[in-house]
Design a protein around this motif. Structure first.
Motif, PDB file in Angstrom:
ATOM      1  N   SER A 223       0.857  -1.218  -0.042  1.00  0.00           N
ATOM      2  CA  SER A 223      -0.041  -0.040  -0.058  1.00  0.00           C
ATOM      3  C   SER A 223       1.041   1.409  -0.042  1.00  0.00           C
ATOM      4  O   SER A 223       2.119   1.267   0.456  1.00  0.00           O
ATOM      5  CB  SER A 223      -0.920  -0.074   1.245  1.00  0.00           C
ATOM      6  OG  SER A 223      -0.198  -0.134   2.324  1.00  0.00           O
ATOM      7  N   ALA A 224       0.353   2.443  -0.521  1.00  0.00           N
ATOM      8  CA  ALA A 224       1.017   3.595  -0.820  1.00  0.00           C
ATOM      9  C   ALA A 224       0.387   4.783  -0.178  1.00  0.00           C
ATOM     10  O   ALA A 224      -0.963   5.028  -0.347  1.00  0.00           O
ATOM     11  CB  ALA A 224       1.552   3.605  -2.024  1.00  0.00           C
ATOM     12  N   ALA A 225       1.245   5.500   0.681  1.00  0.00           N
ATOM     13  CA  ALA A 225       0.779   7.090   0.991  1.00  0.00           C
ATOM     14  C   ALA A 225       1.843   7.817   1.486  1.00  0.00           C
ATOM     15  O   ALA A 225       2.970   7.456   1.413  1.00  0.00           O
ATOM     16  CB  ALA A 225      -0.160   6.910   2.249  1.00  0.00           C
ATOM     17  N   ASP A 226       1.547   9.138   1.372  1.00  0.00           N
ATOM     18  CA  ASP A 226       2.641   9.971   1.783  1.00  0.00           C
ATOM     19  C   ASP A 226       2.654  10.186   3.219  1.00  0.00           C
ATOM     20  O   ASP A 226       2.025  11.317   3.735  1.00  0.00           O
ATOM     21  CB  ASP A 226       2.528  11.290   1.056  1.00  0.00           C
ATOM     22  CG  ASP A 226       3.753  12.354   1.245  1.00  0.00           C
ATOM     23  OD1 ASP A 226       4.609  11.912   1.986  1.00  0.00           O
ATOM     24  OD2 ASP A 226       3.318  13.533   1.088  1.00  0.00           O
ATOM     25  N   PHE A 227       3.317   9.272   4.047  1.00  0.00           N
ATOM     26  CA  PHE A 227       3.062   9.607   5.577  1.00  0.00           C
ATOM     27  C   PHE A 227       3.737  10.556   6.040  1.00  0.00           C
ATOM     28  O   PHE A 227       3.114  11.071   7.216  1.00  0.00           O
ATOM     29  CB  PHE A 227       3.646   8.057   6.347  1.00  0.00           C
ATOM     30  CG  PHE A 227       4.969   8.158   6.626  1.00  0.00           C
ATOM     31  CD1 PHE A 227       5.547   8.645   7.753  1.00  0.00           C
ATOM     32  CD2 PHE A 227       5.807   7.633   5.582  1.00  0.00           C
ATOM     33  CE1 PHE A 227       6.756   8.522   7.864  1.00  0.00           C
ATOM     34  CE2 PHE A 227       7.286   7.772   5.655  1.00  0.00           C
ATOM     35  CZ  PHE A 227       7.869   8.061   6.997  1.00  0.00           C
ATOM     36  N   ASP A 228       4.685  11.146   5.522  1.00  0.00           N
ATOM     37  CA  ASP A 228       5.558  12.274   6.271  1.00  0.00           C
ATOM     38  C   ASP A 228       5.378  13.628   5.648  1.00  0.00           C
ATOM     39  O   ASP A 228       5.955  14.552   5.705  1.00  0.00           O
ATOM     40  CB  ASP A 228       6.908  11.789   6.253  1.00  0.00           C
ATOM     41  CG  ASP A 228       7.408  11.487   5.030  1.00  0.00           C
ATOM     42  OD1 ASP A 228       6.642  11.566   3.848  1.00  0.00           O
ATOM     43  OD2 ASP A 228       8.827  10.998   4.608  1.00  0.00           O
ATOM     44  N   SER A 229       4.332  13.336   4.532  1.00  0.00           N
ATOM     45  CA  SER A 229       4.124  14.846   4.088  1.00  0.00           C
ATOM     46  C   SER A 229       4.964  15.501   3.393  1.00  0.00           C
ATOM     47  O   SER A 229       5.121  16.665   3.472  1.00  0.00           O
ATOM     48  CB  SER A 229       3.246  15.746   5.028  1.00  0.00           C
ATOM     49  OG  SER A 229       2.172  14.995   5.670  1.00  0.00           O
TER      50      SER A 229
ATOM     51  N   ASP B  75      -8.537  10.376  11.821  1.00  0.00           N
ATOM     52  CA  ASP B  75      -8.832  11.534  12.784  1.00  0.00           C
ATOM     53  C   ASP B  75      -9.021  12.727  12.219  1.00  0.00           C
ATOM     54  O   ASP B  75      -8.898  13.746  13.015  1.00  0.00           O
ATOM     55  CB  ASP B  75      -7.478  11.078  13.907  1.00  0.00           C
ATOM     56  CG  ASP B  75      -6.323  11.407  13.374  1.00  0.00           C
ATOM     57  OD1 ASP B  75      -6.241  11.633  12.037  1.00  0.00           O
ATOM     58  OD2 ASP B  75      -5.488  11.072  14.062  1.00  0.00           O
ATOM     59  N   ARG B  76      -8.940  13.006  11.083  1.00  0.00           N
ATOM     60  CA  ARG B  76      -8.923  14.087  10.255  1.00  0.00           C
ATOM     61  C   ARG B  76      -7.951  15.401  10.824  1.00  0.00           C
ATOM     62  O   ARG B  76      -8.609  16.477  11.037  1.00  0.00           O
ATOM     63  CB  ARG B  76     -10.307  14.712  10.400  1.00  0.00           C
ATOM     64  CG  ARG B  76     -11.586  13.702   9.885  1.00  0.00           C
ATOM     65  CD  ARG B  76     -11.270  13.428   8.501  1.00  0.00           C
ATOM     66  NE  ARG B  76     -12.542  12.757   7.830  1.00  0.00           N
ATOM     67  CZ  ARG B  76     -12.510  11.449   7.308  1.00  0.00           C
ATOM     68  NH1 ARG B  76     -11.435  11.003   7.214  1.00  0.00           N
ATOM     69  NH2 ARG B  76     -13.547  11.104   6.744  1.00  0.00           N
ATOM     70  N   ASP B  77      -6.770  14.837  11.124  1.00  0.00           N
ATOM     71  CA  ASP B  77      -5.754  15.856  11.478  1.00  0.00           C
ATOM     72  C   ASP B  77      -4.802  16.007  10.250  1.00  0.00           C
ATOM     73  O   ASP B  77      -3.811  16.809  10.530  1.00  0.00           O
ATOM     74  CB  ASP B  77      -4.866  15.424  12.698  1.00  0.00           C
ATOM     75  CG  ASP B  77      -3.933  13.995  12.313  1.00  0.00           C
ATOM     76  OD1 ASP B  77      -4.341  13.506  11.261  1.00  0.00           O
ATOM     77  OD2 ASP B  77      -3.315  13.503  13.075  1.00  0.00           O
ATOM     78  N   GLY B  78      -5.158  15.637   9.061  1.00  0.00           N
ATOM     79  CA  GLY B  78      -4.253  15.986   7.867  1.00  0.00           C
ATOM     80  C   GLY B  78      -3.331  15.269   7.530  1.00  0.00           C
ATOM     81  O   GLY B  78      -2.403  15.365   6.353  1.00  0.00           O
ATOM     82  N   ASP B  79      -3.109  13.839   8.127  1.00  0.00           N
ATOM     83  CA  ASP B  79      -1.994  13.010   7.555  1.00  0.00           C
ATOM     84  C   ASP B  79      -2.486  11.599   7.620  1.00  0.00           C
ATOM     85  O   ASP B  79      -3.465  11.310   8.498  1.00  0.00           O
ATOM     86  CB  ASP B  79      -0.853  13.065   8.691  1.00  0.00           C
ATOM     87  CG  ASP B  79      -1.031  12.977   9.957  1.00  0.00           C
ATOM     88  OD1 ASP B  79      -1.974  12.559  10.438  1.00  0.00           O
ATOM     89  OD2 ASP B  79      -0.329  13.720  10.883  1.00  0.00           O
ATOM     90  N   PRO B  80      -2.085  10.846   6.851  1.00  0.00           N
ATOM     91  CA  PRO B  80      -2.524   9.509   6.822  1.00  0.00           C
ATOM     92  C   PRO B  80      -2.493   8.469   7.850  1.00  0.00           C
ATOM     93  O   PRO B  80      -1.192   8.365   8.119  1.00  0.00           O
ATOM     94  CB  PRO B  80      -2.070   9.023   5.369  1.00  0.00           C
ATOM     95  CG  PRO B  80      -0.812   9.579   5.220  1.00  0.00           C
ATOM     96  CD  PRO B  80      -0.973  11.029   5.911  1.00  0.00           C
TER      97      PRO B  80
ATOM     98  N   ALA C 165      -3.279  -3.930   4.390  1.00  0.00           N
ATOM     99  CA  ALA C 165      -3.149  -2.686   5.086  1.00  0.00           C
ATOM    100  C   ALA C 165      -3.997  -1.622   4.351  1.00  0.00           C
ATOM    101  O   ALA C 165      -3.788  -1.696   2.683  1.00  0.00           O
ATOM    102  CB  ALA C 165      -1.930  -2.429   5.463  1.00  0.00           C
ATOM    103  N   SER C 166      -4.440  -0.630   4.734  1.00  0.00           N
ATOM    104  CA  SER C 166      -5.076   0.460   3.941  1.00  0.00           C
ATOM    105  C   SER C 166      -4.750   1.826   4.608  1.00  0.00           C
ATOM    106  O   SER C 166      -5.036   1.878   6.174  1.00  0.00           O
ATOM    107  CB  SER C 166      -6.698   0.191   3.961  1.00  0.00           C
ATOM    108  OG  SER C 166      -7.182   1.102   3.071  1.00  0.00           O
ATOM    109  N   TRP C 167      -4.536   2.871   3.994  1.00  0.00           N
ATOM    110  CA  TRP C 167      -4.473   4.168   4.654  1.00  0.00           C
ATOM    111  C   TRP C 167      -5.678   5.042   4.743  1.00  0.00           C
ATOM    112  O   TRP C 167      -6.535   5.034   3.730  1.00  0.00           O
ATOM    113  CB  TRP C 167      -3.394   4.752   3.921  1.00  0.00           C
ATOM    114  CG  TRP C 167      -1.890   4.139   3.912  1.00  0.00           C
ATOM    115  CD1 TRP C 167      -1.472   3.275   2.961  1.00  0.00           C
ATOM    116  CD2 TRP C 167      -0.902   4.608   4.654  1.00  0.00           C
ATOM    117  NE1 TRP C 167      -0.115   2.876   3.378  1.00  0.00           N
ATOM    118  CE2 TRP C 167       0.257   3.667   4.460  1.00  0.00           C
ATOM    119  CE3 TRP C 167      -0.802   5.359   5.869  1.00  0.00           C
ATOM    120  CZ2 TRP C 167       1.427   3.649   5.101  1.00  0.00           C
ATOM    121  CZ3 TRP C 167       0.382   5.605   6.293  1.00  0.00           C
ATOM    122  CH2 TRP C 167       1.286   4.695   5.912  1.00  0.00           C
TER     123      TRP C 167
END
Length: 578
Positions: A351-357, A435-440, A429-431
């Protein structure tokens, strides 16, 4: 002046807490060359076989498969289910009468009630109707009218069995729970049949049409490779070829050539080439994996088509048996292999996401089991077994790879706090920013016990599943985020194994709740201000069979998200072979 000093101190403190410490990590990809199909035109020679290997009768003089005396409930279940199946197939009144006890009572199989229609799908649900005395002749007529029945005993207490019923018939589907009471004799006779609940679904026309052949049949390898299953290949590919009997080969969807049409990359078993299908304007698909340099023969479990270098095209990541392979889309009809990460053997999903923004996509890998690199060559359950089966922590180590740009990736799992509860036989796994705080944030479904929900706090993770009520201690196979009740919050669906035998056995042995939960099936969590509530039973989603992949999707474009669950498992021609 004092006020200014206080404000400066406060600003300094806030600035200090808002800036996360930089993570220092080196590129850990190694040079890699994967086995490719040397001759794209080479097709397997058809093998004539009068009797498939799985159909060969075996006789090893083994004892007849039957529950032992210590499992009295299972012995009774076998006899009761046999009688009920005979009743469902009874062709005449005499045959039915021999299966019923004197004074037999039966409730109505379907009760009148309101029909809810949504986009040509009519649904009627109900509970137990009037219990009445009924003749054997009328009984078998009503049972046959339900359709061809599939019966599974999901619970047994004393002389009463709880039976899950499914039936397909021309005008729809019928599912129900029956409570069947039996006499204390061998074989038992049915004293009472009561319908605890039922659901009847009827659709006008079909929602989907199988177009596999129409879309793919012009490709040379369609009949030779695509139409053959594991049963066929397992007779032809040796153990050295890394063909896994259980499959678990994923797909990825993306527009690799920039023509606005979605293409598909298909992972396949060891010794079989992976496939890349380019969608054509007429709806067909052209297989071009060899031409694009990705007809790899490695056992491949999962793939992603994502833009890793922010150049506007879809790059390819493939989880092979030994390495996570990274290939760059060069924009000219080729993928260039840039390297592989060796620290995640036996991966199951990506799975992929920009965890560190930081503006680029990072990769998370679920690694199922450990010790697969041993000299014995064993892997999976052969190498190690989950212990204990309902809360195992001896699986493989999942890995979070940070994107360092220019196809460089480093393992930051420990640095960001993801090494907690990180060896739990993870499937998927899924991103989602729950909690709607702007990060995955990341939810991980584990096969043998409690799942993990890693909350992302400025690039550092904490497993918050227990505190928010999303642990779901079951046989996790997949996970999907959605908003099924349209309240604007991220709800959660977890695909779990449903096992009728597991439910019976766990109940009889009075296992702890953590163990009985393992066989219940799928889970649907609704979110409310960052806390989850289990709505699985009232929503009716638990029984999805032996579930694998799952996902939310609005199938009929009515604005409400539906659920799709893939299920099934290996079957055999021997009913007594577990």
């Amino acid at each position: 002046m004092r006020l200014i000093r206080h404000l400066l101190f406060l600003f300094s403190a806030l600035s200090t807490t808002a800036i996360a410490e930089p993570i220092v990590v080196d590129d850990e990809l190694v040079k890699l060359r994967l086995k490719e199909m040397a001759r794209p035109d080479r097709l397997p020679v058809p093998v004539e076989s009068k009797t498939p290997l799985t159909g060969v009768p075996l006789n090893f003089n083994l004892p007849v498969a039957e529950a032992s005396d210590s499992w009295l409930g299972e012995k009774f279940t076998i006899r009761a289910l046999s009688q009920l199946n005979r009743l469902a197939k009874a062709q005449n009144e005499e045959e039915a009468t021999s299966l019923l006890a004197p004074g037999f009572l039966c409730s109505e199989f379907e009760t009148p009630g309101p029909i809810h229609t949504v986009h040509s799908v009519a649904v009627r649900v109900g509970t137990s109707g009037k219990v009445r005395s009924i003749s054997p002749k009328i009984l078998i007529e009503e049972i046959h009218a339900l359709g061809e029945l599939k019966l599974k005993v999901i619970g047994v207490e004393n002389l009463t069995t709880r039976v899950h019923v499914e039936a397909n018939r021309g005008d729809g589907e019928y599912s129900a729970t029956w409570l069947c009471s039996w006499t204390d004799e061998s074989p038992p006779k049915l004293q009472r049949l009561e319908v605890a609940n039922f659901e009847k679904i009827r659709a006008e026309g079909s929602w989907f049409q199988d177009v596999t052949k129409a879309a793919l049949e012009k490709n040379p390898r369609f009949e030779a490779q695509v139409l053959r299953g594991i049963g066929s290949w397992s007779q032809r590919i040796t153990r050295i070829g890394d063909l896994a009997m259980t499959g678990h080969h994923g797909i990825a969807v993306g527009d690799v050539n920039g023509d606005g049409l979605e293409d598909i990359y298909v992972c396949d078993g060891g010794s079989l080439p992976n496939q890349l299908y380019l969608q054509q304007a007429d709806g067909t698909a052209k297989e071009v994996a060899s031409k694009w340099g990705v007809a790899w023969l490695e056992d491949s479990r999962s793939a992603l088509l994502v833009d890793l270098d922010n150049d506007g095209d879809q790059d390819l990541v493939v989880a092979t048996i030994a390495m996570i392979a990274f290939a760059e889309n060069n924009g000219t009809g080729k993928f260039e292999l840039r390297g592989g990460f060796p620290g995640a053997p036996y991966p199951f999903s990506l799975s992929a996401a920009d965890f560190d923004s930081d503006g680029d996509l990072d990769i998370y890998t679920c690694v199922y089991s450990a010790d697969d690199a041993s000299v014995s060559g064993k892997r999976g359950f052969e190498a190690s077994s989950p212990t204990p089966f309902n809360d195992a922590e001896n699986g493989g180590r999942n890995v979070l790879l940070a994107n360092l740009s220019d196809f460089k990736f480093g393992d930051v799992t420990k640095q960001v706090g993801m090494d907690q509860n990180n060896t739990r036989w993870s499937f998927a796994a899924s991103w989602e920013d729950f909690d709607r705080d702007g990060d995955p944030d990341l939810y991980v479904a584990n096969d043998f016990g409690r799942n993990c929900l890693y909350r992302n706090d400025d690039g550092k993770f904490v497993n918050s599943a227990p505190e928010v009520g999303a642990e779901d201690m079951a046989a996790g196979m997949s996970v999907s985020w959605g908003d099924f009740n349209r309240d604007g919050e991220a709800d959660l669906f977890v695909g779990n194994m449903f096992s009728s035998a597991g439910q019976r056995v766990a109940f009889q042995r009075k296992f702890s709740d953590g163990k009985t939960r393992m066989a219940r099936g799928n889970t649907l969590f609704s979110a409310n201000d960052g806390v989850f509530q289990d709505h699985s039973l009232e929503s009716g989603v638990t029984n999805g069979g032996w579930a694998w992949s799952s996902g939310f999707a609005d199938l009929n474009n009515d604005g409400w998200q539906d659920l799709v669950v893939a299920n099934g498992y290996l079957t055999n021609t021997r009913d007594d072979d577990l």
